[in-house]
Design a protein around this motif. Structure first.
Motif, mmCIF file in Angstrom:
data_model
loop_
_atom_site.group_PDB
_atom_site.id
_atom_site.type_symbol
_atom_site.label_atom_id
_atom_site.label_comp_id
_atom_site.label_asym_id
_atom_site.label_seq_id
_atom_site.Cartn_x
_atom_site.Cartn_y
_atom_site.Cartn_z
ATOM 1 N N SER A 1 29.859 -42.052 -75.217
ATOM 2 C CA SER A 1 30.049 -43.379 -75.792
ATOM 3 C C SER A 1 28.723 -44.138 -75.698
ATOM 4 O O SER A 1 28.035 -44.068 -74.690
ATOM 5 N N THR A 2 28.351 -44.837 -76.781
ATOM 6 C CA THR A 2 27.026 -45.461 -76.867
ATOM 7 C C THR A 2 27.122 -46.844 -77.505
ATOM 8 O O THR A 2 27.907 -47.043 -78.430
ATOM 9 N N ILE A 3 26.300 -47.758 -77.001
ATOM 10 C CA ILE A 3 26.164 -49.065 -77.660
ATOM 11 C C ILE A 3 24.897 -49.033 -78.509
ATOM 12 O O ILE A 3 23.829 -48.641 -78.027
ATOM 13 N N VAL A 4 25.027 -49.389 -79.780
ATOM 14 C CA VAL A 4 23.863 -49.390 -80.663
ATOM 15 C C VAL A 4 23.648 -50.775 -81.266
ATOM 16 O O VAL A 4 24.580 -51.560 -81.427
ATOM 17 N N TYR A 5 22.394 -51.049 -81.581
ATOM 18 C CA TYR A 5 22.009 -52.247 -82.336
ATOM 19 C C TYR A 5 21.612 -51.747 -83.710
ATOM 20 O O TYR A 5 20.682 -50.950 -83.847
ATOM 21 N N SER A 6 22.340 -52.183 -84.729
ATOM 22 C CA SER A 6 22.203 -51.618 -86.062
ATOM 23 C C SER A 6 21.728 -52.667 -87.055
ATOM 24 O O SER A 6 22.205 -53.795 -87.054
ATOM 25 N N ARG A 7 20.780 -52.260 -87.901
ATOM 26 C CA ARG A 7 20.306 -53.142 -88.972
ATOM 27 C C ARG A 7 20.198 -52.314 -90.240
ATOM 28 O O ARG A 7 19.701 -51.195 -90.219
ATOM 29 N N ASN B 1 20.926 -47.326 -95.867
ATOM 30 C CA ASN B 1 20.641 -46.783 -94.544
ATOM 31 C C ASN B 1 20.813 -47.856 -93.482
ATOM 32 O O ASN B 1 20.854 -49.045 -93.777
ATOM 33 N N GLU B 2 20.828 -47.400 -92.236
ATOM 34 C CA GLU B 2 20.723 -48.303 -91.090
ATOM 35 C C GLU B 2 19.757 -47.685 -90.097
ATOM 36 O O GLU B 2 19.649 -46.462 -90.003
ATOM 37 N N ILE B 3 19.066 -48.558 -89.381
ATOM 38 C CA ILE B 3 18.304 -48.109 -88.218
ATOM 39 C C ILE B 3 19.131 -48.496 -86.996
ATOM 40 O O ILE B 3 19.677 -49.592 -86.939
ATOM 41 N N TRP B 4 19.289 -47.563 -86.040
ATOM 42 C CA TRP B 4 20.021 -47.851 -84.817
ATOM 43 C C TRP B 4 19.098 -47.752 -83.620
ATOM 44 O O TRP B 4 18.390 -46.760 -83.463
ATOM 45 N N PHE B 5 19.111 -48.803 -82.788
ATOM 46 C CA PHE B 5 18.512 -48.721 -81.458
ATOM 47 C C PHE B 5 19.647 -48.373 -80.508
ATOM 48 O O PHE B 5 20.752 -48.902 -80.636
ATOM 49 N N LEU B 6 19.380 -47.518 -79.540
ATOM 50 C CA LEU B 6 20.408 -47.072 -78.600
ATOM 51 C C LEU B 6 20.219 -47.785 -77.259
ATOM 52 O O LEU B 6 19.132 -47.714 -76.681
ATOM 53 N N GLN B 7 21.270 -48.441 -76.788
ATOM 54 C CA GLN B 7 21.175 -49.107 -75.490
ATOM 55 C C GLN B 7 21.058 -48.047 -74.394
ATOM 56 O O GLN B 7 21.705 -47.018 -74.450
ATOM 57 N N ARG B 8 20.195 -48.315 -73.420
ATOM 58 C CA ARG B 8 20.047 -47.362 -72.318
ATOM 59 C C ARG B 8 21.389 -47.202 -71.604
ATOM 60 O O ARG B 8 22.082 -48.197 -71.371
ATOM 61 N N PRO B 9 21.720 -45.949 -71.238
ATOM 62 C CA PRO B 9 23.010 -45.741 -70.553
ATOM 63 C C PRO B 9 23.014 -46.399 -69.164
ATOM 64 O O PRO B 9 21.978 -46.605 -68.587
#
Length: 200
Positions: free
Chosen positions: A138-144, A192-200
């Motif tokens: 499970s991951t939290i992403v910041y998407s634009r 498209n989207e760019i996703w940054f992945l929150q550190r676990p």
């Protein structure tokens, strides 16, 4: 022949008037950041899930995603242990890495396909040994979102843009990003989207 084999799935992927044919990767929106009515980014939670992944290392990013996508499409189109057409899911995602100075995208990328809900428990095995079934946490992403072609330059531009918008980009992985594609990689005006992945 290969091109004819690809025609039907690519038509299905690009037939925008029948979205019910395409299952979306499920997520929960945690936060939306807007400015003057424009969505700057969305913070989302994606659940633990299985993905079919293929590592590619072509000279150019565009070549890697097109070839990786083609190989995944063959898996989706019956080249799997179930012998069935598995169905398209969106987005098709590509994991990209940047060098330490975050000035360029490295050559190795991973193209991945989310297995439809019904196949998550027991994914059909690929005949292509380059394709690996992975379970992602499970991951939290910041998407634009952004439109147009995806290549080394546009990806770096979008990474830098999102890094400027986020209040605390340091909470995210600094060298690993995801490009999520909602249209066929060969389409001209891609979504498209760019996703940054929150550190676990």
């Amino acid at each position: 022949d290969f091109i004819a084999d690809m025609a039907e799935p690519i038509q299905q992927l690009t037939r925008n008037n029948s979205p019910q044919e395409r299952q979306s990767v499920p997520f929960t929106v945690l936060q939306r950041k807007e400015k003057l009515g424009d969505l700057l980014y969305e913070k989302r939670q994606y659940g633990k899930a299985k993905w079919a992944c293929i590592k590619m290392k072509e000279k150019q990013y565009e070549q890697s995603i097109c070839l990786g996508f083609m190989k995944l499409m063959r898996y989706i189109c019956e080249q799997n242990s179930s012998g069935l057409y598995l169905g398209i899911t969106i987005p098709i995602v590509t994991i990209v890495h940047t060098d330490e100075s975050r000035s360029a995208v490295t050559r190795a990328v991973t193209v991945a396909y989310y297995l439809p809900e019904a196949l998550q428990e027991e994914p059909p095995q690929p005949f292509d040994h380059d394709i690996v079934i992975e379970e992602w946490p499970s991951t939290i992403v910041y998407s634009r979102s952004f439109r147009g072609i995806t290549n080394e330059d546009s990806i770096m531009r979008e990474i830098n843009l999102l890094a400027e918008i986020l209040e605390s980009p340091e909470l995210c992985l600094q060298d690993t990003f995801i490009i999520a594609g909602y249209t066929n990689p060969a389409a001209a005006n891609r979504i498209n989207e760019i996703w940054f992945l929150q550190r676990p």
